[in-house]
Design an enzyme around this catalytic site. Sequence first.
Site, mmCIF file in Angstrom:
data_model
loop_
_atom_site.group_PDB
_atom_site.id
_atom_site.type_symbol
_atom_site.label_atom_id
_atom_site.label_comp_id
_atom_site.label_asym_id
_atom_site.label_seq_id
_atom_site.Cartn_x
_atom_site.Cartn_y
_atom_site.Cartn_z
ATOM 1 N N SER A 318 0.846 -1.359 0.069
ATOM 2 C CA SER A 318 0.322 -0.175 -0.075
ATOM 3 C C SER A 318 0.764 1.279 -0.084
ATOM 4 C CB SER A 318 -0.994 -0.135 1.209
ATOM 5 O OG SER A 318 -1.931 1.154 1.124
ATOM 6 N N HIS A 345 -2.661 -0.939 -3.650
ATOM 7 C CA HIS A 345 -3.823 -0.175 -3.104
ATOM 8 C C HIS A 345 -3.602 1.339 -3.931
ATOM 9 C CE1 HIS A 345 -4.097 -2.066 1.105
ATOM 10 N NE2 HIS A 345 -4.698 -3.048 0.152
ATOM 11 N N ASP A 442 -4.259 -5.132 5.792
ATOM 12 C CA ASP A 442 -4.801 -5.750 4.900
ATOM 13 C C ASP A 442 -3.989 -6.832 4.411
ATOM 14 O OD1 ASP A 442 -6.329 -6.817 2.511
ATOM 15 O OD2 ASP A 442 -5.626 -5.205 1.297
#
Length: 500
Positions: A318, A345, A442
């Site tokens: 991310s 992301h 995540d």
Amino acid sequence: MTPYRVLVVDDSGFMRKIVSDLIERDVSFTVVDTAKNGLEAVEKIMKLKPDIVTMDVEMPEMNGLESLKIIMRQYPLPVIMLSGINEEGMRETIMALEAGAFDFIRKPSASSSQDIEAVGEALLRQLHAAVHDSAWGKQKSAAQQPKPGDPAASAASPAADSPPQETAKPPGAADPAASPARTPRPAEPRPKTDAAPPAARPRREDAASPAAPKTPAPAPATPKTGGAASVPAPRPSSTPDKKPASPAAGRPSAAPAFTPAPQTRPEPAPAPARKPAASAPKSEPAAERRPAAGTPAPVSRPLAGGDSIDQIVAVGCSTGGPRALKELLENIPASFPAPIVIVQHMPPKFTHSLAQRLNTLSPLEVVEAQHGMQLRKGTAYIAPGAYHLLIKRTGDGRYMIELSDAPPQNGHKPSVGAMFDSILPLNEVRRHAVIMTGMGSDGAKEMKKLYDSGISTTIAESEETCVVYGMPRSAAELNCVMHLLPLPQIATKLNQVVKS
């Protein structure tokens, strides 16, 4: 608490006002000044020394990318880019992330109050992450701790708190073309990753071990070190000589010096030779990349003869991910005997620009994933923004990409967790899961499920090279990480485990 000081840079006076108002809704921040172009921004940063900057990408006189490169050399600090969605803006945003920007957000539409609100929420989340969770924020907090005491306490505190940082920090000035290297952060203890490993599992590696001999990338096309492939990957203390252009002096930065990777590759010839032929997939119609949910997966590219898949590498990241992916994929050879599926992301359209950029830098073929693509060795597939990337096995033994329009998982779409879940039942192939820099958690729970199922390899990026040590920390705290490694060693480890 004294508010963090923000400089807002944009060539539009109206946008400067919007962004300033959004920032000052949070009492943790104050806008100390604004600038109308990159040149003025550099001058005001040197004069005002703000804690953080928001930077428009496209500006006259000096654009955001040009300004960022100067800032990262002269006064590195967190910079959040504000990007338009036109092709040029997206391309320069990706390059800004490589050059040291903390992260980016899409510029709000001035005509939509709802869009302004959504962008404001995203901007404040990133501001808080930059000043609290990043290398800059933790170094600043550590530096501020002794100030309330007397001078003796101020002098004693750094000595007590930061020996690992001082010994690990490379000397010398940074290469002008490279963004400054991050130094280890002593502010928080490293989570234990070697607690109670099952007897049958590989030993996890402790990033604090003494320096060990460097290990090779087993691929003949990209030899970088000597030694046997069976030797465990070297510890963080042995990494400075892997990227000779990385050292930086001055303020700590969350922006790693990842740009000099080509200098470390003795035999770069395979990549240029391969790229002309590999560029064909990018000409596929854009419409094929965005199927309606539930559409049967078409066979977009037949596998070459003998190109069967017996292992899969899955990578998630991310905040800080574009730089980490650049470092990783530059050091994976074209002959890599497995496909690599990646979730970064990122909003729609930006992932396409990211794939195009990485394809010019990596020996691998790097593409934005399309619904129905067959997995091929030597190819990296990046999940498109707003779609989950899943791997499915067909009845005839092929492995295909499925793009899912399902709701967000772990708060994200695409989600690392959704991708990891999709390879959980594929125990007929060797699976390797990697989590790198990023906010949140995540993929951590899903990596734990993979670990418990007998996955071949789990790797997490260690704290000293993460822009934000969130996702890797979450995985490490679940005791499912076999190899906790600084970023420069992850490609070496993947080459070892995939070719072993």
